[in-house]
Design an enzyme around this catalytic site. Structure first.
Site, mmCIF file in Angstrom:
data_model
loop_
_atom_site.group_PDB
_atom_site.id
_atom_site.type_symbol
_atom_site.label_atom_id
_atom_site.label_comp_id
_atom_site.label_asym_id
_atom_site.label_seq_id
_atom_site.Cartn_x
_atom_site.Cartn_y
_atom_site.Cartn_z
ATOM 1 C CG HIS A 80 -87.928 -13.345 -21.189
ATOM 2 N ND1 HIS A 80 -88.326 -12.569 -20.122
ATOM 3 C CD2 HIS A 80 -88.597 -14.519 -21.051
ATOM 4 C CE1 HIS A 80 -89.202 -13.242 -19.388
ATOM 5 N NE2 HIS A 80 -89.376 -14.434 -19.941
ATOM 6 C CG ASP B 212 -92.542 -14.306 -21.716
ATOM 7 O OD1 ASP B 212 -91.821 -15.245 -21.319
ATOM 8 O OD2 ASP B 212 -93.537 -13.902 -21.080
ATOM 9 C CB ALA C 110 -99.426 -19.174 -20.170
#
Length: 384
Positions: free
Chosen positions: A60, A271, A306
């Site tokens: 990811h 991420d 974020a």
């Protein structure tokens, strides 16, 4: 006449094998693969005082080095790949972020070419089929229910390179979309979800096998309304993603996940967004502006986290030095477990003969000193 295979024997390091750490290990590189043995007189590289671990596998990842997988050119995407490779990630799945469906399909076409070339291991679609209640750093105006026909459109656009899709499975069409993904051989991941415990159980029964960044972008554990977390932790079919950057998770939450899921069901992910390996500043994540301050990425409007600026070597180092996890458990979380989940466990994820010669050399403080990908040094260890 075929060229002869070049051998190198890596000696002296503590090699972390599937059986555990082996002091003064001996790992044979034969061309692009690991081998059982080397011919007599093969050159040796003494890695004494270091650790030798399998190359990292990131399920990811949205970008790095100032570039994003969701926008820009193929060259930009390769810049992000290179950034993470230099931090030990030898296998990477490129993640998109919520956008217009046609734009995502077009992006999938570009990324699929990189996957076909072997630069990335496939595509992960995070959004647009997620909950507005748990949207995180996704544009609410672009979110939509997981219509199986639209899910199929993205999978088809990826030309066989779709590896995973994150869904809020409680939304209309969610369970049917999970079943479709399972039939297509694409991982259905529960994430950015407002599902109840019972709804999450239904998603698992329908074929979901991953928890997208467990704890983040989902309801917290409650004693009367437990939500998705315990359903995802308790089921042996689920691999739980964890962002081990010290910002997304409290150490107690990480320990809870390891204790209840077990070391074989945890996958560390980054991420990561553009700023990983690049620095503070203002960036775009999809259409949304993101400010990165002291390495923490937050939406310019609203302040939601974020993504991250994490690299896998930092996640590894924190797992051992801060979280106190056994090195072999961290190696599973960054290599073996994600490799197996991607269906690549026979090719990558461990220092075993016959597998791709992907490895990371770490010093005694778990800092990267060398990166080997398919038998070639991306970063050659400089040893005194």
């Amino acid at each position: 006449m075929a060229a002869s295979t070049e051998y190198t024997v890596l000696t002296g390091a503590t090699a972390v094998l599937p059986s555990g750490p082996v002091p003064d290990g001996r790992v044979v590189v034969a061309g692009e693969k690991f081998a059982e043995r080397a011919p007599e007189g093969a050159p040796e590289l003494d890695l004494s005082g270091h650790w030798l671990v399998p190359g990292f596998v990131d399920l990811h990842n949205h970008g790095g080095g100032g570039a994003a997988f969701g926008s820009g050119s193929a060259e930009d995407a390769l810049k992000a790949v290179r950034t993470h490779l230099e931090h030990g990630t030898t296998t990477l799945v490129a993640s998109t972020v919520t956008g217009e469906l046609d734009s995502l399909a077009q992006r999938a076409g570009l990324l699929s070419e990189l996957a076909e070339q072997g630069s990335i291991a496939g595509i992960h679609f995070e959004g647009p089929f997620i909950s507005p209640c748990r949207k995180g750093a996704h544009s609410e105006g672009l979110l939509r229910h997981p219509d199986p026909a639209e899910v199929r459109k993205l999978v088809d656009a990826a030309r066989g390179q779709a590896r995973m899709m994150t869904l809020a499975t409680e939304l209309p069409g969610g369970l049917d979309s999970v079943r479709l993904l399972a039939e297509q051989g694409v991982i259905a991941a529960v994430g950015h979800t407002d599902a109840t415990y019972e709804q999450t159980r239904e998603a698992i029964e329908a074929g979901a096998t991953v928890a997208t960044h467990l704890f983040n972008a989902m309801p917290p554990l409650g004693h009367r309304s437990p939500g998705p977390v315990p359903a995802l932790l308790e089921d042996e079919r689920i691999t739980v993603e964890l962002i081990n950057d010290g910002t997304h998770l409290h150490p107690a939450a990480l320990e809870l996940a390891f204790r209840h899921a077990g070391a074989d069901r945890v996958a560390f992910i980054t991420d990561a967004m553009d700023a990983a390996g690049f620095g503070d500043g203002r960036y775009l994540l999809g259409p949304l502006e993101v400010d990165v301050v002291d390495g923490v990425a937050r939406l310019a409007e609203g302040g939601s986290i974020a993504g991250s600026t994490l690299t896998m070597d930092r996640a590894f180092r924190r797992g051992v030095t801060v979280d106190g996890l056994p090195v072999e458990s961290v190696v599973r979380a960054v290599s073996a477990n994600p490799a197996r989940l991607l269906g690549l466990g026979d090719r990558i994820g461990s220092l075993e003969p016959g597998k791709d010669a992907d490895a990371v050399v770490l010093d005694a403080d778990f800092q990267v000193k060398g990166v080997l990908r398919k038998g070639a040094w991306v970063i050659a260890p400089e040893l005194s």
